[in-house]
Every structure is written in C-alpha cells, then in structure tokens.
Write an enzyme that holds these catalytic residues in place. Structure first.
Site, PDB file in Angstrom:
ATOM      1  N   GLY A  18       0.831  -1.210   0.000  1.00 49.17           N
ATOM      2  CA  GLY A  18       0.000   0.000   0.000  1.00 49.17           C
ATOM      3  C   GLY A  18       0.860   1.252   0.000  1.00 49.17           C
ATOM      4  N   ASP A  75       8.192   5.571   7.878  1.00 50.00           N
ATOM      5  CA  ASP A  75       7.654   4.948   9.087  1.00 50.00           C
ATOM      6  C   ASP A  75       6.448   5.764   9.489  1.00 50.00           C
ATOM      7  OD1 ASP A  75       8.214   2.609  10.832  1.00 50.00           O
ATOM      8  OD2 ASP A  75       7.902   4.129  12.365  1.00 50.00           O
ATOM      9  N   PHE A 166      -5.399   1.393   2.417  1.00 50.21           N
ATOM     10  CA  PHE A 166      -4.855   0.218   3.102  1.00 50.21           C
ATOM     11  C   PHE A 166      -4.879   0.452   4.609  1.00 50.21           C
ATOM     12  CE2 PHE A 166      -0.620   1.796   4.336  1.00 50.21           C
ATOM     13  CZ  PHE A 166      -0.511   2.924   3.530  1.00 50.21           C
TER      14      PHE A 166
HETATM   15  P1  ITT Z   1       7.494  -1.104   6.047  1.00 50.91           P
HETATM   16  O1  ITT Z   1       8.097  -1.053   7.432  1.00 50.91           O
HETATM   17  O2  ITT Z   1       8.049  -2.211   5.205  1.00 50.91           O
HETATM   18  O3  ITT Z   1       7.514   0.230   5.355  1.00 50.91           O
HETATM   19  P2  ITT Z   1       5.074  -1.532   7.545  1.00 50.91           P
HETATM   20  O4  ITT Z   1       3.667  -1.826   7.158  1.00 50.91           O
HETATM   21  O5  ITT Z   1       5.724  -2.476   8.540  1.00 50.91           O
HETATM   22  O6  ITT Z   1       5.939  -1.450   6.204  1.00 50.91           O
HETATM   23  P3  ITT Z   1       5.269   0.619   9.493  1.00 50.91           P
HETATM   24  O7  ITT Z   1       6.164  -0.138  10.402  1.00 50.91           O
HETATM   25  O8  ITT Z   1       5.592   2.060   9.226  1.00 50.91           O
HETATM   26  O9  ITT Z   1       5.146  -0.055   8.057  1.00 50.91           O
HETATM   27  O10 ITT Z   1       3.788   0.484  10.040  1.00 50.91           O
HETATM   28  C1  ITT Z   1       2.868   1.516   9.891  1.00 50.91           C
HETATM   29  C2  ITT Z   1       1.479   0.959   9.812  1.00 50.91           C
HETATM   30  O11 ITT Z   1       0.599   2.090   9.944  1.00 50.91           O
HETATM   31  C3  ITT Z   1       1.210   0.378   8.432  1.00 50.91           C
HETATM   32  O12 ITT Z   1       1.402  -1.014   8.400  1.00 50.91           O
HETATM   33  C4  ITT Z   1      -0.243   0.778   8.179  1.00 50.91           C
HETATM   34  O13 ITT Z   1      -1.147  -0.168   8.484  1.00 50.91           O
HETATM   35  C5  ITT Z   1      -0.480   1.978   9.081  1.00 50.91           C
HETATM   36  N1  ITT Z   1      -0.540   3.113   8.160  1.00 50.91           N
HETATM   37  C6  ITT Z   1       0.475   3.923   7.774  1.00 50.91           C
HETATM   38  N2  ITT Z   1       0.070   4.788   6.836  1.00 50.91           N
HETATM   39  C7  ITT Z   1      -1.223   4.508   6.611  1.00 50.91           C
HETATM   40  C8  ITT Z   1      -2.197   5.032   5.731  1.00 50.91           C
HETATM   41  O14 ITT Z   1      -1.908   5.985   4.860  1.00 50.91           O
HETATM   42  N3  ITT Z   1      -3.416   4.511   5.775  1.00 50.91           N
HETATM   43  C9  ITT Z   1      -3.727   3.523   6.618  1.00 50.91           C
HETATM   44  N4  ITT Z   1      -2.865   2.938   7.456  1.00 50.91           N
HETATM   45  C10 ITT Z   1      -1.617   3.437   7.462  1.00 50.91           C
END
Ligand code: ITT
Length: 209
Positions: A18, A75, A166
């Site tokens: 996403g 992040d 997402f």
């Molecule tokens: P990477 O570390 O590989 O980038 P991750 O999903 O593990 O991917 P994070 O540790 O930054 O990423 O987790 C942040 C979570 O916050 C992410 O998995 C999303 O579910 C949520 N999130 C971040 N931005 C978002 C958005 O624009 N809309 C909805 N949920 C979001």
C-alpha cells in the site's frame, strides 16, 4: 545545506504494498527512477526504534547500505489521543495475528477492532481525535541522511467504511470530512494525507528550484 538526490535510482525501502503504491504515485511527477527493496531482495531490518524518526532511519540506512544506492523509507502510524498516542510506532504490530488468532500475518480488521475496543472501554463520550503520522527518511550509502515529518488530523469512526487505501484507512475520517480515507480515491488521499504532508516537505527541499 541538505544533500539533494542526483540521477541515481532511488530504492523505496518498504515491504508494504500500500505504501509502495502511494510513494510511487507521489514521486511520479518528479521523474525519479525507483526500485523497491523487495525487488532487490533486501532484508527487512528489525524496527527497534522508539520513534517514527528512529525507525524510518533504520529502514532507509539498511536499504542504502544493502543496495549502494540512495534509499527512501517511510515509518508511519496511527496515534489516538485518548490512548496516549497508541498504537503509534506499534501500529503495524497491533495487526500481527497471535498463534491463536489464525495463520501468521496481519489482520487489519482485528487491529481496527482492538483500537475501537479500547476506546469503547473508556466510555461512549470519549474523545475520538487521532492523527496519522508519517516520517520519510532519505539515506545515502555514505551515511548522510534527511528526514521529513507529516501529519493528517482526524477522528476514528466505527464500523469501518470503504475499500480503497490500506491499513487503518476504513476507520480514519480526516478533519472536516465525513468520508473515511478508504472512501477517498487515491488522488484525493494523496492531496491531504500524512504521507502527502511529509512528501511536500521532501519535494520542497529535494526537487524544487
Ligand atoms: P514497512 O516497514 O516495510 O515500510 P510496515 O507496514 O511495517 O511497512 P510501518 O512499520 O511504518 O510499516 O507500520 C505503519 C502501519 O501504519 C502500516 O502497516 C499501516 O497499516 C499503518 N498506516 C500507515 N500509513 C497509513 C495510511 O496511509 N493509511 C492507513 N494505514 C496506514
């Protein structure tokens, strides 16, 4: 003066499909050639930081060192006022299924339900204010780096609505709106999201002029 990106390919240091899609769309107008960390088979470093900045730098530095190219990491997370900013840096962890909850992996409906359950325990009139935070970190293989922070303010709704976006998008209603992020088409979300806010700062420093 902050270092600027040159003509090298930029590694997008995320394994979240996403985010990858949104970052690709935000970078597209700037003619940057990108490649994902996943397609280079770069490992995911453990996110051991206590803040969004620390974790974004961990991911960007690992990808820059692993690829020999500049890398961009994101992040991000949901910070709920009534829950003292949680889940915050643990936003993704709250979606990880436990052994008794099914096959390993992330379950966003369960994660949104956890947040909602905690809010409801605090009473029907609890303040539902929250924000999404996003830190973008750029790192070069020689160790130089830059960070850009963005926010989107809003409130939490229940039950989840919408199928776009997402993660927690179906429960997040941006300030001044009635629709959730998951009811916004991607171009609309890109104009108001926390990622767009951080991106505007990156663009101003990296691509303007
Ligand atoms: P990477 O570390 O590989 O980038 P991750 O999903 O593990 O991917 P994070 O540790 O930054 O990423 O987790 C942040 C979570 O916050 C992410 O998995 C999303 O579910 C949520 N999130 C971040 N931005 C978002 C958005 O624009 N809309 C909805 N949920 C979001």
């Amino acid at each position: 003066m902050t270092r600027r990106l040159g003509s090298e390919t930029l590694v997008i240091a995320t394994h979240n499909a996403g985010k990858l899609k949104e970052i690709g769309a935000l970078l597209a107008p700037h003619g940057v050639s990108c490649i994902s960390a996943g397609s280079l088979s770069l490992p995911e470093p453990p996110e051991t930081g206590q803040t969004f900045v620390e974790n974004a730098l961990i991911k960007a530095r690992a990808a820059a060192q692993g690829s020999g190219l500049p890398a961009l990491a994101d992040d991000s997370g949901l910070c709920v006022d009534a829950l003292a900013g949680r889940p915050g840096v643990y936003t993704a962890d709250w979606a990880e299924r436990q052994w008794f909850e099914g096959p390993p992996g992330r379950d966003w409906y369960m994660a949104m339900g956890k947040v909602e359950g905690m809010l409801q325990e605090l009473g029907a009139s609890i303040d539902r204010s929250c924000h999404f935070a996003c830190v973008l970190a750029l790192a070069w293989p020689d160790g130089e780096h830059a960070v850009y922070e963005g926010r989107a303010l809003g409130t939490l709704t229940w039950p989840p609505r919408g199928t776009l976006g997402f993660g927690y998008d179906p429960v997040f209603v941006p300030l001044g709106e009635k629709r959730t992020f998951a009811e916004h088409d991607p171009a609309e979300k890109h104009s108001i999201s926390h990622r767009a806010d951080a991106f505007a700062k990156l663009v101003a420093e990296q691509f303007a002029g």
